[in-house]
Enzyme design. Structure first.
Site, PDB file in Angstrom:
ATOM      1  N   THR B 159       2.425  -8.763  -1.259  1.00 17.21           N
ATOM      2  CA  THR B 159       2.510  -7.848  -2.424  1.00 17.21           C
ATOM      3  C   THR B 159       3.506  -8.462  -3.407  1.00 17.21           C
ATOM      4  OG1 THR B 159       4.115  -6.482  -1.229  1.00 17.21           O
ATOM      5  CG2 THR B 159       1.831  -5.751  -1.225  1.00 17.21           C
ATOM      6  N   LYS B 185       4.212 -10.312   5.843  1.00 18.65           N
ATOM      7  CA  LYS B 185       4.527 -10.062   4.432  1.00 18.65           C
ATOM      8  C   LYS B 185       5.682  -9.068   4.376  1.00 18.65           C
ATOM      9  CE  LYS B 185       3.510  -6.973   2.130  1.00 18.65           C
ATOM     10  NZ  LYS B 185       4.037  -5.596   1.744  1.00 18.65           N
ATOM     11  N   THR B 196       8.829  -2.503   5.475  1.00 11.96           N
ATOM     12  CA  THR B 196       7.509  -2.416   4.864  1.00 11.96           C
ATOM     13  C   THR B 196       7.003  -3.755   4.928  1.00 11.96           C
ATOM     14  OG1 THR B 196       7.929  -0.876   3.227  1.00 11.96           O
ATOM     15  CG2 THR B 196       6.011  -2.155   2.915  1.00 11.96           C
ATOM     16  N   GLU B 282      12.839  -8.511  -2.170  1.00 10.01           N
ATOM     17  CA  GLU B 282      12.632  -8.391  -3.616  1.00 10.01           C
ATOM     18  C   GLU B 282      13.894  -8.787  -4.372  1.00 10.01           C
ATOM     19  OE1 GLU B 282       9.067  -5.111  -3.816  1.00 10.01           O
ATOM     20  OE2 GLU B 282      11.126  -4.424  -3.975  1.00 10.01           O
ATOM     21  N   ASN B 404      11.578  -3.176  -9.266  1.00  9.67           N
ATOM     22  CA  ASN B 404      11.334  -1.829  -8.777  1.00  9.67           C
ATOM     23  C   ASN B 404      11.398  -0.748  -9.835  1.00  9.67           C
ATOM     24  OD1 ASN B 404      10.680  -1.991  -5.939  1.00  9.67           O
ATOM     25  ND2 ASN B 404      12.627  -3.115  -5.847  1.00  9.67           N
ATOM     26  N   THR B 409       3.753  -0.295 -13.071  1.00  9.39           N
ATOM     27  CA  THR B 409       3.244  -0.466 -14.441  1.00  9.39           C
ATOM     28  C   THR B 409       3.122  -1.928 -14.849  1.00  9.39           C
ATOM     29  OG1 THR B 409       5.518  -0.044 -15.112  1.00  9.39           O
ATOM     30  CG2 THR B 409       3.966   1.773 -15.296  1.00  9.39           C
TER      31      THR B 409
END
Lengths: 409, 409
Positions: B159, B185, B196, B282, B404, B409
């Site tokens: 992702t 992942k 996650t 991230e 984040n 969007t």
């Protein structure tokens, strides 16, 4: 700021502060711990006040907290508080403890009170010793009139805060005017079980220390312990309340006919200060309020509210005004609390985004607009029973990272 | 990447991956859930494999996890896994569950296995239904040769990850070559109790499903459950391991003379994948490893290691290469674990920064240089007893916030 119907029983004082209650004074001066900003503050009551405190649960409790607890333990009274910012005097060993004692001693002598009537608080960097020469020079100047002023005190206690936090309210008890004032600082290392935060409340109410202590504990759990900025619980957190009795009301106990009025007024002051800390969280651009109801118990609702308000993903989504309710649901789901996932509904303000565990259709633009407001509410209705809780926090911004990637340098 | 003496018992395969073990294939293709990137992946064993899984503890468990658990429950075997990224199929109610069943059914038919021999996994946005038309078109093309390749599978499951994560190692058991491969992942919503994260491990080892399950659980607690990126535990976390027995070794149980070799090899693969997820958190710019020893128990060491690795303040300090050990001490202190604060010592790599609860003199420049390395170690020695644990995470950067604040969007 919006005031609710709570105002019926008390009145907000314009420019009210920690020195609004009868017999209290406060001040601040620059003693050189920081480059320019005022860094040393004090509160003083002209008569001994009943006192109560709550303290960080962190195992590494800072030296000033130990000294303050010793002071209060003696007679459950205080008459003054001395506070410095810039250096936390935490993890400073024997020397740090001695410094906190010395700070207390000199302050007490300077304002003319007994040593155990003085509390000590520090906030700032962990692990550095206080430059006692500068501090002592500062304390020696406390009685100079030009340093008086609650505004100066409010400034003196700030660290990375961007604004002063003070309030006072008034209510009538037994026909006497009772005033409750307070001041607080945040704004990083803020998390339930005492934020990194110092908060001082003064009142001229007549109340015994045992009742004061129980009340403070109960209210702290609903206010200061319900805010989070970054999930880190500091070594220096402390809330002190001083009640000097000068209002002349009958002693307040749970049996007093106006006990609830007093309790609610004190809760309002603590909640206001707690929210101001959350609103001024490091890098924060808005205040987030999480309301949980319908949980199996209040404790469960509290854990769920804290789980949501502490989620970095929820906080960044709000920073981006992104109605990413999946992250709210996720935070509810990993809270470790029993709940029926198929009964959970979530609102952003008045906008329903999840109904009974599945997405509700909503207008993205409208949600985005709402999330850009200064105060954002996340409401989770669990539908299991009647447990409820409210927590406050803020969004997570680039600015938070910037501030904390270089706090010491 | 540094390999330690663990290598004595096994060998790292160059370009090893989830399809390295005998009898396994993997592939991936673009079915249109994402704009361009490959978004549908699968793993296939040409014979039924013993299977075991561990799943998120989040109350809102996503639909594919329910279906996968049902599959495994039937015979403790799997022969294939179908995975999509972009949409998590979580909080999607009855329709979402039906979609997961449909995904499983079509995949099983396409590759020619029984339905309950197929597992389903999804990762991505919560609360949206899968566009089943596109997905079905994708699944119908699985057998086309051009889609084969473990690299394609590794890409399909990503992702916000910035890179593919795969590995395979080889060891000898009973004179037979046993291969263990895997893919994973991350990289947001990563927190102990299943990040996650999706992680798939394949091996041609001969091992019964009960032993496989116990081993996976035990190893997960020391690997995948010891990483955090942001403290958020997702709805979709899952680790699956498939063992198809093609290596021809004697069945592996705790009584097998080479049990430890196998256990350590599997642990190495899981730890490698877990660390790769943390490293690719991230916005992360470096991998952080926290080692705690000297705690009263291993459980206590685990809680303390997780407390440090989860601290936003520790993470931002490392991002800024700031040796702000006060935040490490603070995180130890609020972990809720019993410990003697006066016995705690902290190292950054080999640099002693806290000794027995008070600051140790150290060279700030040298510490800064160390904190700028790709892998940073925080070592806390508690001196209370022999409990120990290791956790992995990453720094907290502007980039994390950017990613984040606008994920949807």
């Amino acid at each position: 700021m919006v005031f609710t119907d709570q105002q019926d029983t008390f009145k907000l004082l314009k420019n009210g502060n920690i020195a609004s209650a009868k017999g209290f004074q406060a001040g601040g001066l620059h003693c050189g711990l920081r480059k320019k900003k005022i860094d040393l503050g004090w509160v003083y009551s002209d008569v001994p006040a009943q006192a109560a405190g709550v303290y960080t649960t962190n195992v590494f409790q800072a030296a000033p907290l130990k000294v303050t607890q010793e002071s209060i333990a003696k007679e459950n009274q205080l008459q003054g508080i001395i506070v410095n910012s810039a250096i936390a005097n935490a993890c400073t060993g024997e020397q740090g403890l001695q410094d906190a004692y010395d700070m207390r001693k000199q302050f007490a002598e300077t304002v003319g009170i007994e040593e155990h009537m003085a509390a000590v608080a520090s906030t700032g960097l962990i692990g550095e010793l206080l430059p006692m020469d500068r501090l002592q020079k500062g304390i020696s100047q406390i009685n100079h009139e030009e340093h008086l002023g609650a505004g100066k005190f409010e400034t003196a206690i700030l660290t990375t805060d961007t604004k002063e936090k003070g309030i006072a309210i008034e209510l009538e008890i037994d026909g006497q005017t009772v005033t409750i004032g307070g001041a607080a600082k945040g704004s990083g290392m803020i998390h339930p079980n005492m934020a990194t935060m110092l908060s001082f409340v003064t009142t001229d109410a007549n109340i015994a220390s045992a009742a004061l202590h129980d009340t403070l504990k109960s209210i702290t759990n609903k206010s200061f312990n319900m805010i989070t900025v970054d999930g880190d619980t500091s070594t220096n957190d402390m809330v002190l309340v001083l009640a000097n009795g000068k209002a002349g009301n009958q002693p307040l106990t749970a049996q007093h006919p106006q006990w609830n009025d007093f309790y609610q007024a004190l809760q309002f002051v603590c909640e206001y200060l707690a929210k101001e800390i959350a609103r001024d969280g490091e890098g924060a651009t808005r205040l987030v309020e999480v309301q949980v109801d319908g949980a199996f118990t209040d404790e469960s609702a509290t854990a769920i509210a804290k789980s949501i308000i502490s989620s970095n993903l929820v906080k960044t989504a709000i920073h981006g005004a992104d109605a990413n309710w999946g992250r709210i649901i996720t935070a509810i789901g990993y809270s470790g609390q029993a709940l029926d996932p198929d009964k959970v509904s979530v609102y952003l303000g008045e906008i329903l985004v999840v109904e009974n565990g599945v997405p509700a259709p909503f207008n993205e633009e409208q949600a985005k607009e709402y999330l850009l407001e200064d105060e954002v509410k996340i409401i989770a209705k669990l539908g299991d029973a009647n447990g409820k809780a409210t927590a406050w926090g803020c969004d997570l911004s680039y600015e938070y990272v910037r501030i904390n990637a270089s706090y010491r340098t």
